[in-house]
Scaffold this active site. Sequence first.
Site: not given
Length: 568
Positions: A20, A23-24, A28, A43, A136
């Site tokens: 779903i 990213g970095g 997920v 994750k 982040d």
Amino acid sequence: MSAPADLVAALPQYDIGAEIGEGGMGVVFAGTHRTLGRSVAIKQLPWDILNHAASSELFDREARVLASLDHPHIVPVYDYVRTGREHLLVMERLDGGTVHSRFHGGGVSGEQACAIGLAMLAGLHAAHRAGVLHLDVKPRNLLFTTQGVMKVADFGIARVISEGATLVTHGGEILGTPAYIAPEQAMGNALSPAADVYAAGTVLYELLSRQLPFDNTRGAISMMRQHMFTDPRPIAGVPIPIAAVIMRSLARELDARYREAESFAADLASAATAVYGPGWLERAGVPVLHLTPRVIAGLNSPTAPAPPSDARTRPVQRPSAPDPTLSATRVPRQPEPEPRPASTLWFRLAAAAAAVVLVVLALLNPERLPHQASPTLKLGDAPVSAPVEVDLSKPLTVTGPGNPGRVALDLSAAGIPLGSAETTSKAAGNGFTAQLELPGLARWIVGGAVSATIQTGTVTQTFTLLTSQHPLASAMGAGSLILALFALAYLESVLRTIRNGHRGRGSLFAGPVLGILFGAALWLCVSVLRVHEPSPGFGAGCAVAGAVAAGFVVVAARRRRASTVASR
């Protein structure tokens, strides 16, 4: 994309669905607890970054802290599993979208943006009190529940991953997200909650003005350089009280920025009440479930906080169209900058005077040191009663009266040995001759003018020797220049660390030591470039002057930092 077999095997108590998000910070997957029926997000962290002992152990400790965070505006961590190369975080699954998707969909109003900001800052404040930095913060990491409650996700993950690869590309993203990264984070300096404050301010800037504080059309490296070296453009179309708070959160210098999230939230709440009137938070329709007493006080106190006088941002311009909600709001006049304390000025003047003494001593180093003349010994065809220029890459011929047997040549600068050569003399007419060849390392080190000593039996003669190679082609020339620049750069780094609020006692020791290194290196570099024979007395004086100058600079920086903190 379906979950990999390793992940499924690591979590037998969960039904794992499709991917779903990615990213970095990892991939997920959706999941459901088989017994509880609870929907979760799993994750899978990037194993190539965490696949060594230091990073794995660090993240194990971080995961325990993340699991302990219990706040309505932080995505809770239910479980952490480490098996083989897998590092898996099981978290609450939020299906209400992200701030990014809502912003780029129907958009958000000013009241909603400020409510999102309060919820975001509430979560950050709670995490900071637990010792966790986010590093982040961005709209994609701000998620909504189906009931509209906003929560901050991915706490602490960027910090752990950056231990193994600071600001490297992973999965198409640069850790820290250049559009929202704080200046000190981009420069690799020590980090504090103020880094998350900066990112949160950037998010609010974007939500309220519909653009970023910096030009984002020229790539990630350009964006990071803008954060490090330029001020953000004034926020446009935003009521002045709120704009002043946002711009203070984006100050490049830590002294001018909010140092922690609660102060930012309190001023934001107060400014929003001044602009939108009492009850604005309820009208926004974005639930904020936990506010500290300080933020509640700000919410009930409609004032317009002004940015500090030393903020490194341009003044915020008044919007072209007046906002009717500001008619009853009076923005306080920004105070004039306070003069620097006299004690700091005296320390700076003392540092400048010591620096002048350092330069003068380096320039006054005598051209030649006094040596007793010898009319009988010759080096090549030149008597050693005067300075002799030679090519150290070739054998040196020493001639003189008698036949001493052993002949030695020693080179030194300010009493420091630089190289030597020794041989047995041969008879030549009424005297002797000897061929001496210095080792290659000595020929590489020596430059400019040095002291040379010839020993022939019971006779010892010291004179000035000049090298024919360019001074910068030697370690004495180029090496001393590099050493001086290194000491200066490291001293500047120490001062920047002090300005950023890290007043370690080590700076009081490091400053003078770096000053000694700089003073001695500068003296040697100037002597070599001017082809002057280095004098140990002038070298010691330059080292002392450098230590005094650097010591006063460090003390001035620490006192200025202390006075700034005390005045806040």
